[in-house]
Design a protein around this motif. Structure first.
Motif, PDB file in Angstrom:
ATOM      1  N   LEU A 162      -1.394 -12.630   6.117  1.00  0.00           N
ATOM      2  CA  LEU A 162      -0.660 -13.748   5.525  1.00  0.00           C
ATOM      3  C   LEU A 162       0.010 -14.584   6.605  1.00  0.00           C
ATOM      4  O   LEU A 162      -0.031 -15.811   6.572  1.00  0.00           O
ATOM      5  CB  LEU A 162       0.382 -13.220   4.532  1.00  0.00           C
ATOM      6  N   PHE A 163       0.643 -13.933   7.578  1.00  0.00           N
ATOM      7  CA  PHE A 163       1.228 -14.609   8.739  1.00  0.00           C
ATOM      8  C   PHE A 163       1.534 -13.548   9.785  1.00  0.00           C
ATOM      9  O   PHE A 163       1.323 -12.357   9.559  1.00  0.00           O
ATOM     10  CB  PHE A 163       2.492 -15.401   8.373  1.00  0.00           C
ATOM     11  N   ARG A 164       2.018 -13.981  10.936  1.00  0.00           N
ATOM     12  CA  ARG A 164       2.352 -13.042  12.008  1.00  0.00           C
ATOM     13  C   ARG A 164       3.831 -13.179  12.382  1.00  0.00           C
ATOM     14  O   ARG A 164       4.380 -14.278  12.391  1.00  0.00           O
ATOM     15  CB  ARG A 164       1.473 -13.272  13.244  1.00  0.00           C
ATOM     16  N   TRP A 165       4.432 -12.035  12.694  1.00  0.00           N
ATOM     17  CA  TRP A 165       5.807 -12.023  13.166  1.00  0.00           C
ATOM     18  C   TRP A 165       5.860 -12.499  14.617  1.00  0.00           C
ATOM     19  O   TRP A 165       4.823 -12.576  15.276  1.00  0.00           O
ATOM     20  CB  TRP A 165       6.386 -10.612  13.057  1.00  0.00           C
ATOM     21  N   PRO A 166       7.030 -12.825  15.137  1.00  0.00           N
ATOM     22  CA  PRO A 166       7.120 -13.312  16.531  1.00  0.00           C
ATOM     23  C   PRO A 166       6.525 -12.349  17.555  1.00  0.00           C
ATOM     24  O   PRO A 166       6.111 -12.773  18.635  1.00  0.00           O
ATOM     25  CB  PRO A 166       8.634 -13.464  16.743  1.00  0.00           C
ATOM     26  N   THR A 167       6.473 -11.060  17.246  1.00  0.00           N
ATOM     27  CA  THR A 167       5.877 -10.087  18.165  1.00  0.00           C
ATOM     28  C   THR A 167       4.358 -10.110  18.126  1.00  0.00           C
ATOM     29  O   THR A 167       3.708  -9.416  18.914  1.00  0.00           O
ATOM     30  CB  THR A 167       6.357  -8.671  17.801  1.00  0.00           C
ATOM     31  N   GLY A 168       3.796 -10.872  17.198  1.00  0.00           N
ATOM     32  CA  GLY A 168       2.350 -10.890  17.030  1.00  0.00           C
ATOM     33  C   GLY A 168       1.855  -9.926  15.978  1.00  0.00           C
ATOM     34  O   GLY A 168       0.664  -9.930  15.633  1.00  0.00           O
ATOM     35  N   ASP A 169       2.742  -9.080  15.465  1.00  0.00           N
ATOM     36  CA  ASP A 169       2.341  -8.130  14.427  1.00  0.00           C
ATOM     37  C   ASP A 169       1.929  -8.880  13.156  1.00  0.00           C
ATOM     38  O   ASP A 169       2.641  -9.783  12.717  1.00  0.00           O
ATOM     39  CB  ASP A 169       3.508  -7.197  14.086  1.00  0.00           C
ATOM     40  N   PRO A 170       0.808  -8.500  12.552  1.00  0.00           N
ATOM     41  CA  PRO A 170       0.381  -9.185  11.325  1.00  0.00           C
ATOM     42  C   PRO A 170       1.177  -8.707  10.119  1.00  0.00           C
ATOM     43  O   PRO A 170       1.582  -7.539  10.038  1.00  0.00           O
ATOM     44  CB  PRO A 170      -1.091  -8.779  11.199  1.00  0.00           C
ATOM     45  N   VAL A 212      14.821  -9.212  10.709  1.00  0.00           N
ATOM     46  CA  VAL A 212      13.842  -8.557   9.840  1.00  0.00           C
ATOM     47  C   VAL A 212      13.862  -7.060  10.117  1.00  0.00           C
ATOM     48  O   VAL A 212      13.751  -6.635  11.272  1.00  0.00           O
ATOM     49  CB  VAL A 212      12.420  -9.112  10.069  1.00  0.00           C
ATOM     50  N   ILE A 213      14.033  -6.269   9.079  1.00  0.00           N
ATOM     51  CA  ILE A 213      14.027  -4.815   9.196  1.00  0.00           C
ATOM     52  C   ILE A 213      12.816  -4.279   8.461  1.00  0.00           C
ATOM     53  O   ILE A 213      12.577  -4.629   7.304  1.00  0.00           O
ATOM     54  CB  ILE A 213      15.319  -4.208   8.613  1.00  0.00           C
ATOM     55  N   ARG A 214      12.056  -3.435   9.140  1.00  0.00           N
ATOM     56  CA  ARG A 214      10.885  -2.815   8.524  1.00  0.00           C
ATOM     57  C   ARG A 214      11.069  -1.301   8.515  1.00  0.00           C
ATOM     58  O   ARG A 214      11.250  -0.686   9.567  1.00  0.00           O
ATOM     59  CB  ARG A 214       9.601  -3.187   9.270  1.00  0.00           C
ATOM     60  N   SER A 215      11.031  -0.713   7.333  1.00  0.00           N
ATOM     61  CA  SER A 215      11.183   0.739   7.216  1.00  0.00           C
ATOM     62  C   SER A 215       9.891   1.431   7.632  1.00  0.00           C
ATOM     63  O   SER A 215       8.799   0.932   7.379  1.00  0.00           O
ATOM     64  CB  SER A 215      11.533   1.119   5.772  1.00  0.00           C
ATOM     65  N   GLY A 216      10.041   2.587   8.269  1.00  0.00           N
ATOM     66  CA  GLY A 216       8.862   3.361   8.638  1.00  0.00           C
ATOM     67  C   GLY A 216       8.290   2.936   9.970  1.00  0.00           C
ATOM     68  O   GLY A 216       8.925   3.073  11.020  1.00  0.00           O
ATOM     69  N   GLU A 217       7.083   2.380   9.957  1.00  0.00           N
ATOM     70  CA  GLU A 217       6.379   2.029  11.185  1.00  0.00           C
ATOM     71  C   GLU A 217       7.096   0.911  11.935  1.00  0.00           C
ATOM     72  O   GLU A 217       7.417  -0.131  11.358  1.00  0.00           O
ATOM     73  CB  GLU A 217       4.955   1.585  10.851  1.00  0.00           C
ATOM     74  N   PRO A 218       7.360   1.091  13.229  1.00  0.00           N
ATOM     75  CA  PRO A 218       8.045   0.037  13.994  1.00  0.00           C
ATOM     76  C   PRO A 218       7.118  -1.127  14.309  1.00  0.00           C
ATOM     77  O   PRO A 218       5.891  -1.043  14.167  1.00  0.00           O
ATOM     78  CB  PRO A 218       8.472   0.758  15.273  1.00  0.00           C
ATOM     79  N   PHE A 219       7.707  -2.218  14.755  1.00  0.00           N
ATOM     80  CA  PHE A 219       6.929  -3.344  15.257  1.00  0.00           C
ATOM     81  C   PHE A 219       6.355  -2.974  16.622  1.00  0.00           C
ATOM     82  O   PHE A 219       6.673  -1.920  17.191  1.00  0.00           O
ATOM     83  CB  PHE A 219       7.811  -4.592  15.371  1.00  0.00           C
ATOM     84  N   SER A 220       5.502  -3.850  17.147  1.00  0.00           N
ATOM     85  CA  SER A 220       4.846  -3.544  18.423  1.00  0.00           C
ATOM     86  C   SER A 220       5.823  -3.491  19.586  1.00  0.00           C
ATOM     87  O   SER A 220       5.492  -2.972  20.652  1.00  0.00           O
ATOM     88  CB  SER A 220       3.757  -4.592  18.714  1.00  0.00           C
TER      89      SER A 220
END
Length: 500
Positions: A38-46, A479-487
């Motif tokens: 759908l889009f990518r976060w600033p880290t490049g994570d989809p 932005v907080i993501r539970s579980g798997e971290p960002f890159s």
């Protein structure tokens, strides 16, 4: 020997390259539609459809923080651009309709956006929909009860509503009314339920009254008894008849009046002019249309339409949730999004149940709200904080714009603490007169390990831009993501969204 070795090495490299490409082709051929980005976060994570369905998204930010016009708009735009999306949109402000129309127009999906409001032609008979899809008296009763929770006001609750006893008694009255009306007429509507309950005998003496015996309540009881054909129907009908002819007329006056006040308060809102017209007539739209790729936007924000708007929005939200959990969906099917702005006004006990199960049915929630205390206030009751936190804990992605201290504290605790080494030192007087004379004090160093918050609360309270011309339309958020971290190895990151 050397040329032979080089030839063998070249052959091995070519074989590895061939098998690598073959695996990539097979992998891409097996890729799921849910892996569409759908889009990518600033880290490049989809951020994929699968990520969206895996827990939905909660967006929090105080008034004027830009949550709807920046991060909300970006997320909504990218979801709508995917042709396999459908769902429900409950707007918070009248001007939000224009924003959504522009989003659908830009995506070339104008015809797939259906507007539900008193000014439009769409109508939805909620209770008949539940009955026709399921036919169970319990399902219809639960529908009415949960919508009553969403109303959260005197229209739906009596003064003793916090006591489980009164809630149970109101639920029983509704259940037995639905059972009789459904069996006797083959349909269920709020006006029919209200008329049936109003005609009930209030005392044992009323049961012998000739006028009551020829009235609509008694006639419906007789018709239901005659219509019951299966053993189950006969059993349920007998239970309902015993309630209306035995238990109800013999209740203490104060008990009966308190139970009746709660039930009739809710049904009265159902039977108010606009609500009756929108939810009790002939249907030409239902949640099933969303599974064909349609989007239904309910343009009846509670801020404008009051309790009528709140009931209509709650009715659509519950009916959609209920329908999603009943369907069997494959990865190629349309995924469903329930988008609720100012979500704290429309929360119910069914939300936590829904968000815990909707992923396997290709459903998700996107909730926008101002603060955690807003959820507390609308849940009500002694367990309001636990209920609110239990709901929000299920959202995998939480986007936080500028928020209040209570919400900031809650968000910081979501990330926990990490162990850090703290260094320190001190200086003291020199060892002798020579050290004092030439400014050579005695220095000592120290270090310690302690746990500190991964994210400091003040980051969420101060320093985040809130859009507008003064900030070049930029809105900052965490932005907080539970579980798997960002890159980047963290479970949070700072983002900037534009109000474009």
């Amino acid at each position: 020997m050397v040329p032979t070795a080089m030839l063998g090495l070249t052959l091995v490299v070519m074989l590895l390259f061939f098998f690598s490409r073959h695996r990539r082709r097979r992998s891409s051929s097996r890729s799921s539609p849910l892996d569409a980005v759908l889009f990518r976060w600033p880290t490049g994570d989809p951020f994929t459809i699968r990520d969206l369905l895996n827990g939905g998204v909660a967006i929090l930010g105080r008034v004027g923080s830009g949550k709807t016009s920046s991060s909300g708009k970006l997320l909504g735009t990218q979801i709508v651009r995917n042709a396999k999306s459908g769902g429900l949109i409950l707007v918070a402000k009248p001007e939000d309709l224009a924003m959504w129309k522009a989003i659908f127009h830009a995506a070339g999906r104008d015809r797939e956006l259906w507007i539900f409001s008193p000014r439009e032609r769409l109508r939805f008979n909620l209770l008949n929909f539940i009955m026709n899809e399921d036919g169970q008296t319990r399902s219809i009763t639960d529908c009415i009860r949960i919508i009553g929770e969403c109303l959260g006001s005197h229209e739906a609750k009596g003064s003793s509503s916090q006591d489980p006893f009164w809630e149970q008694q109101q639920d029983r009255m509704l259940y037995y009314a639905v059972e009789i009306v459904k069996l006797a007429t083959g349909s269920v509507s709020a006006p029919a339920l209200q008329a049936f309950i109003n005609g009930a005998a209030q005392t044992p003496e009323d049961l012998e009254n000739a006028q009551w015996k020829h009235g609509p309540h008694c006639q419906l009881l007789r018709a239901a008894h005659e219509a019951a054909s299966t053993e189950l129907q006969k059993h349920d009908c007998a239970q309902a008849v015993d309630y209306w002819l035995g238990e109800y007329p013999r209740m203490a006056d104060r008990t009966r009046s308190s139970v009746l006040a709660g039930v009739m308060g809710l049904l009265a809102v159902f039977n108010t002019g606009l609500v009756k017209e929108l939810l009790s007539g002939e249907s030409n739209v239902s949640p099933n249309d969303m599974f064909e790729g349609k989007w239904i936007i309910v343009d009846m924000s509670p801020s404008v339409w009051g309790s009528s708007g709140k009931l209509v929005c709650s009715a659509w939200k519950y009916a959609t949730q209920w329908s999603v959990l009943r369907r069997t969906a494959a990865a190629e099917d349309v995924f469903n999004v329930i988008w609720v702005d100012e979500a704290q006004q429309l929360v119910s006990s069914y939300d936590a149940h829904y968000i815990a199960q909707c992923r396997s049915h290709l459903g998700c929630l996107v909730y926008l709200s101002q603060s955690l205390p807003g959820y507390y206030a609308n849940f009500g009751g002694e367990a309001r904080e636990h209920r609110a936190q239990a709901l929000l804990a299920n959202f995998t992605h939480t986007i936080l714009h500028a928020v209040d201290p209570v919400t900031a504290e809650w968000a910081a605790k979501k990330l926990g603490q990490r162990r850090e080494t703290m260094f320190g030192g001190s200086s003291g007087p020199g060892g002798d007169v020579f050290d004092d004379l030439f400014g050579q004090p005695r220095l000592t160093g120290s270090f310690s390990e302690q746990y500190t918050p991964v994210l400091q609360e003040n980051v969420l309270i101060n320093g985040l831009r809130t859009g507008g011309i003064a900030n070049d339309l930029a809105c900052d958020a965490i932005v907080i993501r539970s579980g798997e971290p960002f890159s980047n190895g963290e479970n949070w990151l700072r983002c900037t969204f534009l109000q474009e």
